[in-house]
Scaffold this motif. Structure first.
Motif, PDB file in Angstrom:
ATOM      1  N   PHE A  66       0.852  -5.166   0.934  1.00 11.38           N
ATOM      2  CA  PHE A  66       1.825  -5.348  -0.142  1.00 11.38           C
ATOM      3  C   PHE A  66       2.123  -4.070  -0.916  1.00 11.38           C
ATOM      4  CE2 PHE A  66       0.062  -9.744   0.158  1.00 11.38           C
ATOM      5  CZ  PHE A  66       1.236 -10.368   0.554  1.00 11.38           C
ATOM      6  N   GLY A  67       1.429  -2.989  -0.606  1.00  8.39           N
ATOM      7  CA  GLY A  67       1.682  -1.744  -1.322  1.00  8.39           C
ATOM      8  C   GLY A  67       1.171  -1.753  -2.752  1.00  8.39           C
ATOM      9  N   LEU A  68       0.191  -2.613  -3.045  1.00  6.12           N
ATOM     10  CA  LEU A  68      -0.394  -2.624  -4.387  1.00  6.12           C
ATOM     11  C   LEU A  68      -1.197  -1.339  -4.581  1.00  6.12           C
ATOM     12  CD1 LEU A  68      -1.643  -6.323  -4.614  1.00  6.12           C
ATOM     13  CD2 LEU A  68       0.558  -5.372  -5.330  1.00  6.12           C
ATOM     14  N   GLU A  69      -1.411  -0.979  -5.827  1.00  7.84           N
ATOM     15  CA  GLU A  69      -2.142   0.247  -6.134  1.00  7.84           C
ATOM     16  C   GLU A  69      -3.307  -0.048  -7.069  1.00  7.84           C
ATOM     17  OE1 GLU A  69       0.654   2.985  -7.807  1.00  7.84           O
ATOM     18  OE2 GLU A  69       1.701   3.250  -5.903  1.00  7.84           O
ATOM     19  N   VAL A  70      -4.430   0.625  -6.826  1.00  6.69           N
ATOM     20  CA  VAL A  70      -5.580   0.513  -7.718  1.00  6.69           C
ATOM     21  C   VAL A  70      -5.219   1.193  -9.033  1.00  6.69           C
ATOM     22  CG1 VAL A  70      -7.991   1.158  -8.088  1.00  6.69           C
ATOM     23  CG2 VAL A  70      -7.221   0.467  -5.809  1.00  6.69           C
ATOM     24  N   GLY A  71      -5.509   0.514 -10.137  1.00  5.09           N
ATOM     25  CA  GLY A  71      -5.211   1.074 -11.445  1.00  5.09           C
ATOM     26  C   GLY A  71      -6.335   0.829 -12.431  1.00  5.09           C
TER      27      GLY A  71
END
Length: 121
Positions: A26-31
């Motif tokens: 999904f192209g999520l990013e760790v933040g």
């Protein structure tokens, strides 16, 4: 009311696999994630931490009454190609009455996911 996030709890090794799965698919990013007593990650879509991952060594598959989580996306062919590249089995279903295609599959922790694609898109 507005959807905020969903949480997956799993042992560390499985949690790492789940994190990588959602990032790749999904192209999520760790933040940013506050300093809680347990380890984990918050995965962001845009500026929103929609997926919380929590380390819990006692859990392997904690689905309870949860049946599935659904997403509305675009790019059906690109998405199914990603699934195939990741080696994820899926089931494609057309729902002609409402003009969508549904893709059903499972994440590494066993949670069933549904991705909906508008037929016109």
């Amino acid at each position: 009311m507005q959807f905020e996030h969903f949480n997956i709890s799993a042992p560390k090794a499985l949690l790492e696999e789940v994190k990588d799965f959602y990032i790749q698919l999904f192209g999520l990013e760790v933040g940013f994630r506050p300093n809680f007593s347990n380890q984990g990650y918050w995965l962001y879509f845009d500026a929103n931490p929609i997926l919380h991952l929590t380390q819990d060594e006692d859990r392997k598959h904690a689905l309870g009454a949860l049946d599935h989580i659904a997403f509305s996306l675009t790019g059906l062919e690109t998405f199914t190609h990603k699934l195939e590249t990741l080696g994820v089995e899926y089931h494609l279903q057309e729902v002609s009455q409402i003009g969508i295609y549904q893709v059903f599959f499972h994440d590494p922790s066993g949670i069933k996911l549904e991705a909906n694609f508008n037929k016109e898109a």
